[in-house]
Motif scaffolding. Structure first.
Motif, PDB file in Angstrom:
ATOM      1  N   ALA A   1      31.655  25.281  39.553  1.00  0.00           N
ATOM      2  CA  ALA A   1      30.923  26.455  39.072  1.00  0.00           C
ATOM      3  C   ALA A   1      29.889  26.049  38.033  1.00  0.00           C
ATOM      4  O   ALA A   1      28.755  26.552  38.035  1.00  0.00           O
ATOM      5  CB  ALA A   1      31.896  27.489  38.498  1.00  0.00           C
TER       6      ALA A   1
ATOM      7  N   VAL B   1      33.552  43.468  41.624  1.00  0.00           N
ATOM      8  CA  VAL B   1      34.374  42.761  42.620  1.00  0.00           C
ATOM      9  C   VAL B   1      34.276  41.252  42.386  1.00  0.00           C
ATOM     10  O   VAL B   1      35.283  40.546  42.357  1.00  0.00           O
ATOM     11  CB  VAL B   1      33.946  43.123  44.061  1.00  0.00           C
ATOM     12  N   LEU B   2      33.036  40.767  42.197  1.00  0.00           N
ATOM     13  CA  LEU B   2      32.857  39.335  41.931  1.00  0.00           C
ATOM     14  C   LEU B   2      33.565  38.920  40.650  1.00  0.00           C
ATOM     15  O   LEU B   2      34.183  37.853  40.589  1.00  0.00           O
ATOM     16  CB  LEU B   2      31.366  38.997  41.845  1.00  0.00           C
ATOM     17  N   TYR B   3      33.492  39.764  39.642  1.00  0.00           N
ATOM     18  CA  TYR B   3      34.179  39.468  38.379  1.00  0.00           C
ATOM     19  C   TYR B   3      35.682  39.322  38.600  1.00  0.00           C
ATOM     20  O   TYR B   3      36.312  38.384  38.094  1.00  0.00           O
ATOM     21  CB  TYR B   3      33.886  40.562  37.347  1.00  0.00           C
TER      22      TYR B   3
ATOM     23  N   VAL C   1      29.652  45.856  43.116  1.00  0.00           N
ATOM     24  CA  VAL C   1      29.698  44.509  43.708  1.00  0.00           C
ATOM     25  C   VAL C   1      29.934  43.466  42.614  1.00  0.00           C
ATOM     26  O   VAL C   1      30.747  42.551  42.777  1.00  0.00           O
ATOM     27  CB  VAL C   1      28.394  44.212  44.485  1.00  0.00           C
ATOM     28  N   GLY C   2      29.244  43.628  41.487  1.00  0.00           N
ATOM     29  CA  GLY C   2      29.447  42.716  40.359  1.00  0.00           C
ATOM     30  C   GLY C   2      30.875  42.751  39.843  1.00  0.00           C
ATOM     31  O   GLY C   2      31.442  41.716  39.480  1.00  0.00           O
TER      32      GLY C   2
ATOM     33  N   ALA D   1      25.907  35.515  34.895  1.00  0.00           N
ATOM     34  CA  ALA D   1      25.234  36.675  35.493  1.00  0.00           C
ATOM     35  C   ALA D   1      23.731  36.600  35.267  1.00  0.00           C
ATOM     36  O   ALA D   1      22.941  36.838  36.184  1.00  0.00           O
ATOM     37  CB  ALA D   1      25.800  37.965  34.893  1.00  0.00           C
TER      38      ALA D   1
ATOM     39  N   LEU E   1      37.161  38.495  41.280  1.00  0.00           N
ATOM     40  CA  LEU E   1      37.431  37.301  42.085  1.00  0.00           C
ATOM     41  C   LEU E   1      37.346  36.007  41.267  1.00  0.00           C
ATOM     42  O   LEU E   1      38.097  35.069  41.526  1.00  0.00           O
ATOM     43  CB  LEU E   1      36.457  37.229  43.267  1.00  0.00           C
ATOM     44  N   ILE E   2      36.444  35.967  40.289  1.00  0.00           N
ATOM     45  CA  ILE E   2      36.275  34.725  39.518  1.00  0.00           C
ATOM     46  C   ILE E   2      37.002  34.761  38.181  1.00  0.00           C
ATOM     47  O   ILE E   2      37.020  33.759  37.470  1.00  0.00           O
ATOM     48  CB  ILE E   2      34.773  34.395  39.297  1.00  0.00           C
ATOM     49  N   ARG E   3      37.591  35.866  37.840  1.00  0.00           N
ATOM     50  CA  ARG E   3      38.214  36.013  36.517  1.00  0.00           C
ATOM     51  C   ARG E   3      39.228  34.917  36.223  1.00  0.00           C
ATOM     52  O   ARG E   3      39.331  34.441  35.091  1.00  0.00           O
ATOM     53  CB  ARG E   3      38.877  37.381  36.412  1.00  0.00           C
TER      54      ARG E   3
END
Length: 195
Positions: free
Chosen positions: A176, A79-81, A76-77, A103, A83-85
């Motif tokens: 952010a 996937v989030l990475y 999950v982390g 994080a 998305l925000i990369r």
């Protein structure tokens, strides 16, 4: 078609790295943190934690369960990475630092609470809080290093955009940052209550 296959392979590699790092850092590292916390607070031995586990009881099934949960959360982390990369900017060390802090503070703030026994019984409370911030921070740092150095190094960050796209990126980065500061303030407030 070769570019699509390469891109998919890179995404899958980041997800795999996230799962492995989550299992190692969140699962194995989390188990080590739990052991150290119970050593510091022996009177908590046998008390049921807020998550329904008996503190101080280290079983194979419990450890494997924690590693599995860490692996799932690691994916999950990742996937989030991914998305925000595209919000990341600056030199490599700054991107690693940004993800590490995000994080640690973001996930740490979700984990730390002022009710229950996890942060009121375990002492010193500040060590408990720092431990539950350090584990996700270590994961964020490790994932960023692995992803950026070995898997995604050929993909530019951020993607090239026009003036409107660049302005949008900076607005999202500012949002952010505001969310991060609010999360840090909330975490500091919780820490002040339990410490």
């Amino acid at each position: 078609m070769g570019g699509l296959a390469t891109g998919l392979a890179r995404v899958l590699a980041v997800l795999l790295a996230g799962g492995v790092l989550g299992g190692l850092i969140g699962g194995v590292g989390g188990r080590i943190v739990m052991f150290l916390l119970i050593v510091l607070t022996p009177n908590a031995d046998g008390v049921t934690s807020d998550d329904g586990f008996e503190m101080g009881r280290f079983t194979l099934s419990g450890s494997l369960n924690l590693i599995l949960v860490g692996t799932i959360l690691g994916v999950v982390g990742a996937v989030l990475y991914l998305l925000i990369r595209w919000l990341l900017f600056g030199p490599w060390w700054f991107r690693v630092l940004s993800v590490t802090l995000a994080a640690g503070v973001g996930v740490g703030n979700l984990l730390v609470h002022t009710d229950g026994v996890d942060f009121t019984l375990l002492e010193p409370a500040l060590v408990s809080v720092l431990a539950f911030v350090a584990v996700p921070a270590a994961y964020g740092a490790a994932l960023t290093v692995v992803a950026e150095r070995w898997i995604l190094a050929a993909w530019p960050v951020p993607p090239r955009t026009g003036a409107a796209g660049s302005a949008t990126l900076w607005v999202l980065r500012a949002l952010a940052l505001v969310l991060g500061v609010l999360s840090l303030v909330d975490l500091a407030g919780k820490t002040a209550v339990v410490a």
